[in-house]
Design an enzyme around this catalytic site. Structure first.
Site: not given
Ligand code: GUN
Length: 296
Positions: A52, A96, A119
């Site tokens: 990211k 995350q 998100d």
């Molecule tokens: N863990 C697995 N997929 C995601 C996601 O799209 N966002 C976040 N914050 N954590 C994750």
């Protein structure tokens, strides 16, 4: 069979964003700014968050990574979130997942300002999405919708079978695929761990979206010739022949299934990169004040 090249498409979307950022800077504006909070040292999470941050750089976005030891308390994490909520220089942020067991992930999600929830996990965004109002769409489902759109894959009236009912993939993609719109307008069946005779559903799917987290689960006899398969699984399986000791495989037995499909996403290089591109698209929308601008 055509491969759905998520990596290539994500690079294209990021290049389009980079052009927009260039124009913003040329006009004297600032760059969009995404922050990520990472708790603990889960290797998959570390890798996702690094991706990211790298993608922010590719698109000319600012990024801030806040890393905390697994021992951080829920209260401390909520203080960090409040800081990000109130920081005018941050357009959007993510925490995350998964989080350590002593932290209640629902409390964390609820603490995020929906206007910065790029998100799309906050119930306000989830509810707006479900009602067809403007909302940050969860990154993985949003990335899948973008991929279907850019590849001109028709979904209207098709039977879409979704495997998995998580809050971050299965449930929201089932809502988006059934929503009015294109992509959308599909007849959706949501299957999960308690579904009986799963093959009866998967064999009827025109579009099969698999988000189970079980390596190579979908076998050739489970599908119909010509199906479109979106494989959301990213599973690490041991592989001594690789330098890092593992390789990534999806939830679909790609080797034996791919030739029967009209389209299929590879793993890696399919849904994963699209998720990151979608997160950047949401951050740009936040920067532009698009989602929460109108009455709805
Ligand atoms: N863990 C697995 N997929 C995601 C996601 O799209 N966002 C976040 N914050 N954590 C994750």
């Amino acid at each position: 069979m055509e491969l759905l090249d998520g990596k290539g498409l994500a690079n294209q979307l990021k290049a389009e964003l980079a052009e927009k950022v260039k124009a913003l800077l040329a006009a004297g504006g600032r760059a969009p700014h995404l922050a990520a909070v990472l708790v603990g040292d889960n290797p998959a999470s570390l890798s996702y968050v690094r991706n990211k941050v790298r993608s922010c750089e590719q698109s000319g976005f600012r990024s801030t990574l806040i890393q905390k030891d697994a021992s951080v308390t829920e209260a401390e994490l909520i203080e960090i979130i409040k800081g990000l909520n109130n920081d005018p220089e941050i357009d959007g942020f993510i925490v995350q997942l998964p989080l350590p067991r002593h932290i209640n992930a629902d409390n964390i999600t609820l603490a995020i300002d929906p206007k910065k929830d790029v998100d799309g996990f906050h119930p306000v965004n989830f509810g707006r999405m479900a009602q067809g109002l403007s909302a940050y769409l969860p990154a993985t489902p949003f990335g899948i919708m973008k991929m279907l759109e850019r590849y001109n894959i028709s979904t209207s009236g098709k039977h879409c079978v979704v495997l998995g009912r998580s809050n971050i993939v299965g449930t929201p993609i089932s809502i988006l695929m059934s929503r009015r719109g294109e992509p959308g307008n599909a007849t959706v069946t949501l299957c999960h761990s308690r579904t009986k005779n799963l093959e009866e559903y998967t064999q009827k799917a025109d579009i099969l979206i698999v988000a189970l987290g079980i390596p190579n689960f979908i076998k050739p006899e489970m599908i119909k010739e010509g199906v479109v398969i979106i494989d959301v699984g990213i599973n690490r399986v041991e592989d001594a022949s690789r330098k890092r000791g593992y390789r990534l495989v999806g939830d679909v037995d790609f080797e034996n299934v791919a030739s029967r499909c009209s389209y299929i996403t590879p793993v890696p290089g399919g849904v994963g990169p699209m998720t990151v591109a979608a997160l950047l698209l949401n951050t740009m929308e936040s920067y532009q004040g698009k989602i929460y601008s109108g009455a709805s």
